[in-house]
Design a protein around this motif. Structure first.
Motif, PDB file in Angstrom:
ATOM      1  N   ALA A 164      26.582  46.609  57.854  1.00 39.09           N
ATOM      2  CA  ALA A 164      28.007  46.398  58.127  1.00 39.09           C
ATOM      3  C   ALA A 164      28.471  47.289  59.271  1.00 39.09           C
ATOM      4  O   ALA A 164      29.233  46.857  60.134  1.00 39.09           O
ATOM      5  CB  ALA A 164      28.831  46.666  56.870  1.00 39.09           C
ATOM      6  N   TYR A 168      29.991  46.075  62.821  1.00 40.78           N
ATOM      7  CA  TYR A 168      31.288  46.567  63.280  1.00 40.78           C
ATOM      8  C   TYR A 168      31.174  47.124  64.697  1.00 40.78           C
ATOM      9  O   TYR A 168      31.980  46.822  65.567  1.00 40.78           O
ATOM     10  CB  TYR A 168      31.807  47.646  62.315  1.00 40.78           C
ATOM     11  CG  TYR A 168      33.199  48.117  62.639  1.00 40.78           C
ATOM     12  CD1 TYR A 168      34.306  47.498  62.078  1.00 40.78           C
ATOM     13  CD2 TYR A 168      33.412  49.170  63.529  1.00 40.78           C
ATOM     14  CE1 TYR A 168      35.594  47.911  62.379  1.00 40.78           C
ATOM     15  CE2 TYR A 168      34.691  49.591  63.837  1.00 40.78           C
ATOM     16  CZ  TYR A 168      35.777  48.957  63.259  1.00 40.78           C
ATOM     17  OH  TYR A 168      37.047  49.367  63.579  1.00 40.78           O
ATOM     18  N   ARG A 226      41.351  42.112  59.002  1.00 41.41           N
ATOM     19  CA  ARG A 226      40.259  42.838  58.349  1.00 41.41           C
ATOM     20  C   ARG A 226      40.704  43.561  57.075  1.00 41.41           C
ATOM     21  O   ARG A 226      39.904  44.173  56.397  1.00 41.41           O
ATOM     22  CB  ARG A 226      39.658  43.863  59.325  1.00 41.41           C
ATOM     23  CG  ARG A 226      39.070  43.220  60.563  1.00 41.41           C
ATOM     24  CD  ARG A 226      38.071  44.096  61.267  1.00 41.41           C
ATOM     25  NE  ARG A 226      36.923  44.323  60.394  1.00 41.41           N
ATOM     26  CZ  ARG A 226      36.686  45.466  59.739  1.00 41.41           C
ATOM     27  NH1 ARG A 226      37.495  46.482  59.859  1.00 41.41           N
ATOM     28  NH2 ARG A 226      35.626  45.593  58.977  1.00 41.41           N
ATOM     29  N   ALA A 255      39.016  43.649  53.499  1.00 40.22           N
ATOM     30  CA  ALA A 255      37.872  44.506  53.159  1.00 40.22           C
ATOM     31  C   ALA A 255      38.260  45.592  52.165  1.00 40.22           C
ATOM     32  O   ALA A 255      37.396  46.165  51.505  1.00 40.22           O
ATOM     33  CB  ALA A 255      37.290  45.138  54.420  1.00 40.22           C
ATOM     34  N   ALA A 261      35.446  50.118  51.159  1.00 37.76           N
ATOM     35  CA  ALA A 261      34.725  48.853  51.107  1.00 37.76           C
ATOM     36  C   ALA A 261      34.875  48.261  49.715  1.00 37.76           C
ATOM     37  O   ALA A 261      35.087  48.991  48.742  1.00 37.76           O
ATOM     38  CB  ALA A 261      33.248  49.051  51.430  1.00 37.76           C
ATOM     39  N   GLU A 306      31.329  45.275  53.938  1.00 33.42           N
ATOM     40  CA  GLU A 306      32.337  45.196  54.992  1.00 33.42           C
ATOM     41  C   GLU A 306      33.181  46.452  54.913  1.00 33.42           C
ATOM     42  O   GLU A 306      33.649  46.824  53.848  1.00 33.42           O
ATOM     43  CB  GLU A 306      33.199  43.943  54.844  1.00 33.42           C
ATOM     44  CG  GLU A 306      34.087  43.737  56.034  1.00 33.42           C
ATOM     45  CD  GLU A 306      34.704  42.351  56.095  1.00 33.42           C
ATOM     46  OE1 GLU A 306      35.399  42.088  57.084  1.00 33.42           O
ATOM     47  OE2 GLU A 306      34.498  41.563  55.174  1.00 33.42           O
TER      48      GLU A 306
END
Length: 197
Positions: A32, A36, A144, A147, A169, A175
């Motif tokens: 993840a 990112y 986002r 997440a 997370a 994520e």
């Protein structure tokens, strides 16, 4: 808050213990973070390429001074600004995340979302040992924020220091999103909103 231990198997109950001595030991978390950072780099490259295109158009137009070419160059310069800023900010957050994830274990905590203005999101973490709840605001594009949504289990994984910020997370660590500690007034407002629901 419960620290992660190596070779433990997380379950879905709040207060459970995730995998790894440090959060970066979790394969899903390492992947993840790489995703990112890759997205952050892509945003930065898009901005840089757009800005460079504007410079090329402007340089090519130095002899003839066509008005439309000047407008194109200016437009490209303006269009470059947003992805450059998003990319630079995300690269900075990726660095902060990596530092936290390499230094601390994941901690499974009971969590809830709290309303915090029209454009921001906030999360309240509850220490399983009975310590004071911790209010955090999410840093990242609004798309986002999912997440750090603790539903349906009511649990999030946390890696960091409530005083300086850290990574949140959903269970599994697949994520990531950065969360920071707000100022006292904002923190009180978030905790109050959580209590009133």
């Amino acid at each position: 808050m419960h620290d992660a231990t190596r070779d433990s198997t997380p379950d879905s109950t709040p207060g459970s213990t995730p995998v790894g001595e440090v959060a970066l030991d979790v394969t899903e978390t390492a992947e993840a973070l790489a995703r990112y950072r890759s997205r952050a780099g892509m945003w930065f490259r898009v901005g840089l390429t757009t800005a460079a295109g504007g410079v090329v158009v402007e340089l090519a137009n130095t002899a003839r001074r066509l008005e439309w070419a000047d407008l194109v160059a200016e437009g490209m310069g303006g269009l470059a600004l947003a992805p450059l800023l998003i990319g630079l900010s995300a690269l900075r957050l990726a660095r902060l995340m990596r530092l936290r994830l390499a230094a601390h274990p994941w901690t499974a905590v009971r969590a809830e979302t709290a309303p915090h203005g029209p454009h921001a999101a906030a999360v309240i973490l509850h220490d399983p040992s009975g310590g004071a709840p911790v209010a955090l605001t999410l840093v990242g594009l609004q798309g986002r924020h999912h997440a750090a949504d603790p539903r349906p289990t009511g649990e999030l994984w946390w890696c960091g220091d409530p005083a300086t910020g850290g990574v949140l997370a959903r269970p599994g660590g697949a994520e990531l999103i950065w969360a920071r500690t707000p100022g006292r007034l904002t923190r009180d407002r978030i905790l109050g909103a959580g209590d009133s629901r």
